[in-house]
Design a protein around this motif. Structure first.
Motif, PDB file in Angstrom:
ATOM      1  N   GLY A 145      -4.927  11.719  -0.975  1.00  0.00           N
ATOM      2  CA  GLY A 145      -3.839  10.737  -0.897  1.00  0.00           C
ATOM      3  C   GLY A 145      -4.099   9.536  -1.794  1.00  0.00           C
ATOM      4  O   GLY A 145      -3.174   8.987  -2.404  1.00  0.00           O
ATOM      5  N   GLU A 146      -5.376   9.178  -1.886  1.00  0.00           N
ATOM      6  CA  GLU A 146      -5.778   8.063  -2.754  1.00  0.00           C
ATOM      7  C   GLU A 146      -5.460   8.426  -4.213  1.00  0.00           C
ATOM      8  O   GLU A 146      -4.998   7.582  -4.989  1.00  0.00           O
ATOM      9  CB  GLU A 146      -7.285   7.910  -2.573  1.00  0.00           C
ATOM     10  CG  GLU A 146      -7.872   6.576  -2.837  1.00  0.00           C
ATOM     11  CD  GLU A 146      -9.374   6.625  -2.502  1.00  0.00           C
ATOM     12  OE1 GLU A 146      -9.845   7.547  -1.784  1.00  0.00           O
ATOM     13  OE2 GLU A 146     -10.066   5.720  -2.973  1.00  0.00           O
ATOM     14  N   GLU A 153      -0.113   1.738   9.904  1.00  0.00           N
ATOM     15  CA  GLU A 153       1.007   2.048  10.790  1.00  0.00           C
ATOM     16  C   GLU A 153       0.614   1.636  12.205  1.00  0.00           C
ATOM     17  O   GLU A 153      -0.464   2.007  12.668  1.00  0.00           O
ATOM     18  CB  GLU A 153       1.304   3.556  10.800  1.00  0.00           C
ATOM     19  CG  GLU A 153       2.498   3.946   9.976  1.00  0.00           C
ATOM     20  CD  GLU A 153       2.107   4.558   8.656  1.00  0.00           C
ATOM     21  OE1 GLU A 153       1.002   5.122   8.575  1.00  0.00           O
ATOM     22  OE2 GLU A 153       2.899   4.438   7.698  1.00  0.00           O
ATOM     23  N   HIS A 174      -9.525   9.281  15.227  1.00  0.00           N
ATOM     24  CA  HIS A 174      -8.286   9.445  14.441  1.00  0.00           C
ATOM     25  C   HIS A 174      -8.243  10.791  13.699  1.00  0.00           C
ATOM     26  O   HIS A 174      -7.188  11.442  13.634  1.00  0.00           O
ATOM     27  CB  HIS A 174      -8.217   8.268  13.458  1.00  0.00           C
ATOM     28  CG  HIS A 174      -7.009   8.239  12.598  1.00  0.00           C
ATOM     29  ND1 HIS A 174      -5.815   7.685  12.998  1.00  0.00           N
ATOM     30  CD2 HIS A 174      -6.793   8.698  11.347  1.00  0.00           C
ATOM     31  CE1 HIS A 174      -4.929   7.796  12.026  1.00  0.00           C
ATOM     32  NE2 HIS A 174      -5.489   8.411  11.005  1.00  0.00           N
ATOM     33  N   CYS A 201       2.428  16.437   4.172  1.00  0.00           N
ATOM     34  CA  CYS A 201       3.899  16.378   4.013  1.00  0.00           C
ATOM     35  C   CYS A 201       4.319  17.043   2.701  1.00  0.00           C
ATOM     36  O   CYS A 201       5.488  17.392   2.527  1.00  0.00           O
ATOM     37  CB  CYS A 201       4.383  14.923   3.904  1.00  0.00           C
ATOM     38  SG  CYS A 201       4.205  13.983   5.401  1.00  0.00           S
ATOM     39  N   SER A 228      -5.486  12.906   3.856  1.00  0.00           N
ATOM     40  CA  SER A 228      -4.685  11.696   4.022  1.00  0.00           C
ATOM     41  C   SER A 228      -5.078  10.696   2.939  1.00  0.00           C
ATOM     42  O   SER A 228      -5.731  11.050   1.959  1.00  0.00           O
ATOM     43  CB  SER A 228      -4.924  11.121   5.415  1.00  0.00           C
ATOM     44  OG  SER A 228      -6.236  10.638   5.493  1.00  0.00           O
ATOM     45  N   THR A 249       1.848  12.234   9.046  1.00  0.00           N
ATOM     46  CA  THR A 249       1.441  10.853   8.786  1.00  0.00           C
ATOM     47  C   THR A 249       0.993  10.211  10.107  1.00  0.00           C
ATOM     48  O   THR A 249       1.144  10.791  11.183  1.00  0.00           O
ATOM     49  CB  THR A 249       2.611  10.055   8.181  1.00  0.00           C
ATOM     50  OG1 THR A 249       3.766  10.311   8.961  1.00  0.00           O
ATOM     51  CG2 THR A 249       2.893  10.473   6.742  1.00  0.00           C
ATOM     52  N   PRO A 255       4.980  10.418  -1.774  1.00  0.00           N
ATOM     53  CA  PRO A 255       6.415  10.731  -1.804  1.00  0.00           C
ATOM     54  C   PRO A 255       7.047  10.438  -3.163  1.00  0.00           C
ATOM     55  O   PRO A 255       7.909  11.201  -3.631  1.00  0.00           O
ATOM     56  CB  PRO A 255       7.001   9.802  -0.721  1.00  0.00           C
ATOM     57  CG  PRO A 255       5.839   9.473   0.170  1.00  0.00           C
ATOM     58  CD  PRO A 255       4.624   9.499  -0.689  1.00  0.00           C
ATOM     59  N   GLY A 281      -7.124   8.257   3.323  1.00  0.00           N
ATOM     60  CA  GLY A 281      -8.536   7.883   3.453  1.00  0.00           C
ATOM     61  C   GLY A 281      -9.482   9.061   3.589  1.00  0.00           C
ATOM     62  O   GLY A 281     -10.692   8.893   3.487  1.00  0.00           O
ATOM     63  N   GLY A 315       2.080   6.574  -3.009  1.00  0.00           N
ATOM     64  CA  GLY A 315       2.329   7.399  -4.186  1.00  0.00           C
ATOM     65  C   GLY A 315       2.792   8.821  -3.905  1.00  0.00           C
ATOM     66  O   GLY A 315       3.512   9.399  -4.719  1.00  0.00           O
ATOM     67  N   SER A 357       6.077  13.176  -5.660  1.00  0.00           N
ATOM     68  CA  SER A 357       6.781  14.427  -5.323  1.00  0.00           C
ATOM     69  C   SER A 357       8.213  14.419  -5.832  1.00  0.00           C
ATOM     70  O   SER A 357       8.711  15.409  -6.360  1.00  0.00           O
ATOM     71  CB  SER A 357       6.857  14.577  -3.811  1.00  0.00           C
ATOM     72  OG  SER A 357       5.746  15.225  -3.355  1.00  0.00           O
TER      73      SER A 357
HETATM   74  O1  KG4 Z   1      -2.230  10.144   7.209  1.00  0.00           O
HETATM   75  P1  KG4 Z   1      -1.631   8.975   6.491  1.00  0.00           P
HETATM   76  O2  KG4 Z   1      -0.281   8.511   6.936  1.00  0.00           O
HETATM   77  O3  KG4 Z   1      -2.577   7.725   6.570  1.00  0.00           O
HETATM   78  C1  KG4 Z   1      -3.979   7.814   6.475  1.00  0.00           C
HETATM   79  O4  KG4 Z   1      -4.627   8.055   7.515  1.00  0.00           O
HETATM   80  O5  KG4 Z   1      -4.451   7.682   5.322  1.00  0.00           O
HETATM   81  O6  KG4 Z   1      -1.615   9.368   4.927  1.00  0.00           O
HETATM   82  C2  KG4 Z   1      -1.116   8.515   3.932  1.00  0.00           C
HETATM   83  C3  KG4 Z   1      -1.276   9.200   2.569  1.00  0.00           C
HETATM   84  C4  KG4 Z   1      -0.894   8.314   1.404  1.00  0.00           C
HETATM   85  O7  KG4 Z   1      -1.951   8.353   0.445  1.00  0.00           O
HETATM   86  C5  KG4 Z   1       0.376   8.958   0.842  1.00  0.00           C
HETATM   87  O8  KG4 Z   1       0.509   8.821  -0.559  1.00  0.00           O
HETATM   88  C6  KG4 Z   1       0.170  10.412   1.236  1.00  0.00           C
HETATM   89  O9  KG4 Z   1      -0.432  10.363   2.520  1.00  0.00           O
HETATM   90  N1  KG4 Z   1       1.459  11.128   1.309  1.00  0.00           N
HETATM   91  C7  KG4 Z   1       1.771  12.148   0.507  1.00  0.00           C
HETATM   92  C8  KG4 Z   1       3.109  12.528   0.842  1.00  0.00           C
HETATM   93  N2  KG4 Z   1       3.540  11.723   1.855  1.00  0.00           N
HETATM   94  C9  KG4 Z   1       2.502  10.866   2.136  1.00  0.00           C
HETATM   95  N3  KG4 Z   1       1.067  12.763  -0.458  1.00  0.00           N
HETATM   96  C10 KG4 Z   1       1.674  13.754  -1.128  1.00  0.00           C
HETATM   97  N4  KG4 Z   1       2.950  14.160  -0.902  1.00  0.00           N
HETATM   98  C11 KG4 Z   1       3.695  13.588   0.077  1.00  0.00           C
HETATM   99  N5  KG4 Z   1       4.940  14.001   0.299  1.00  0.00           N
END
Ligand code: KG4
Ligand code: ZN
Length: 338
Positions: free
Chosen positions: A165-166, A14, A113, A281, A138, A309, A183, A140, A181, A186
């Motif tokens: 998140g991974e 982003e 960060h 989120c 997140s 995010t 959103p 990472g 994955g 979910s």
């Molecule tokens: O913090 P972020 O925007 O970027 C990093 O610094 O990584 O986090 C992105 C991660 C992704 O793996 C995405 O799948 C996860 O956050 N994510 C979610 C949701 N929205 C985004 N994981 C679970 N449920 C959500 N609603």
């Protein structure tokens, strides 16, 4: 003196620029997501990320200033993420920030960060924020910190393998769902039975909080293709129970994050938990964390989704504190992937 900080974020996929007054008042927060550019690869491609940041960063500075109805002459300090992240991506934001600081004779601060994600939980609410236990979840990172101030974080524990998140992103891929994955899982999970499958949860090890998601991911994989390690993963439309798998997986992730975190907050005597990063989120995580924390008299605080995010408001916000503490960076400042 101006209290406005221009924040710049480009550590991953982003690009973001924001204007924040006094560390808290968000005047603008412009975010340009690269999700569509990476979607067909199922994850972030560093080369594509760097080029994309380069293309949008300066127009985004203009947009953030315009949204805030200010000009560069009104800005008092430039804050930029310089670690951790993809090195080529970080360098784009850092170079832009240095250029602006040099051209306008403004102070520059470099922001971590992870610390900025943790700070995001304090921006939208008044009152006491510290000490807290910060759970950063997140794509990472999955780690717990004791936060004593906006920039005093002490690591308590981090994931032994994948980030939460991974795991969402990888399981979504197995289920044929779109990237990112979180959103998409979910959404599907909302139509499934979260008790259909008892996927493994991680538990504290020898009293210490521990996170691990690779076992859970493997459990989902074996559930989908049976115990034969050489069998192919079935095509998504051949998985009749996709929604039940998504719901059961999401429940396992939430429990795996909530159990060790709430136990650690109680053990450390911390009155509040800040849950931050993209995975914060997640609706289910928010509900389960709030309920479990309340059972222990602990408050669970989440930023609103736009500040969970990646965004630059958190960079400008934390940057203001660093600026006021005199923690300035010079033009020789470097980016660091770790
Ligand atoms: O913090 P972020 O925007 O970027 C990093 O610094 O990584 O986090 C992105 C991660 C992704 O793996 C995405 O799948 C996860 O956050 N994510 C979610 C949701 N929205 C985004 N994981 C679970 N449920 C959500 N609603
Ligand atoms: Zn992030």
């Amino acid at each position: 003196m101006s209290e406005l900080v221009l924040g710049i974020e480009s550590s991953c996929d982003e690009t973001a620029v924001a204007v924040v007054r006094g560390g808290r008042e968000i005047l603008s927060s412009a975010v340009e997501s690269q999700v569509l550019e990476h979607a067909r690869y199922g994850g972030v491609v560093p080369e594509i990320a760097g080029r994309s940041h380069l293309r949008v960063i300066l127009p985004l500075v203009d947009r953030a200033l315009a949204d805030a109805r200010v000009g560069l002459a009104d800005i008092g300090c430039i804050a930029v993420t310089n670690r951790p992240g993809l090195i080529g991506s970080l360098l784009v934001g850092l170079s832009a920030a240095k250029g602006l600081a040099f051209a306008r004779g403004l102070p520059l601060v470099c922001v971590n960060h992870i610390e900025a994600h943790a700070y995001a939980a304090t921006m939208e609410t008044a009152g006491e924020h510290y000490p807290s236990l910060a759970l950063v979840v997140s794509g990472g990172h999955t780690a717990l910190y004791i936060a004593r101030s906006p920039f005093e974080l002490e690591l308590v524990s981090r994931t032994l393998d994948d980030a939460a998140g991974e795991a969402f992103d990888k399981v979504a891929y197995l289920l044929g769902l779109s990237y990112p994955g979180g959103p998409s899982i979910s959404k599907l999970a909302a139509t499934g039975n979260d008790r259909a499958y008892d996927f493994p949860r991680c538990r504290p090890k020898r009293g210490k909080p521990a996170f691990s998601f690779s076992g859970l991911k493997t459990a989902v994989l074996y559930h989908l293709r049976g115990q034969d390690a050489l069998a192919p993963t079935p095509a998504p439309d051949a998985i009749p129970d996709r929604a039940d798998v998504a719901a059961s997986f999401e429940a396992a992730v939430a429990d795996s994050l909530v159990g060790p975190t709430v136990a650690a907050a109680a053990e450390l005597g911390l009155p509040r938990i800040h849950v931050v990063g993209g995975v914060a989120c997640n609706r289910r995580l928010r509900d389960v964390m709030r309920a479990k924390a309340a059972e222990h008299g602990v408050e669970a605080i989440f930023p609103s989704p736009a500040y969970c995010t990646d965004n630059a408001a958190m960079i400008a916000g934390l940057g203001w504190h660093l600026w006021k503490a005199g923690r300035l960076a010079g033009l020789e400042a470097d980016a660091c992937p770790q």
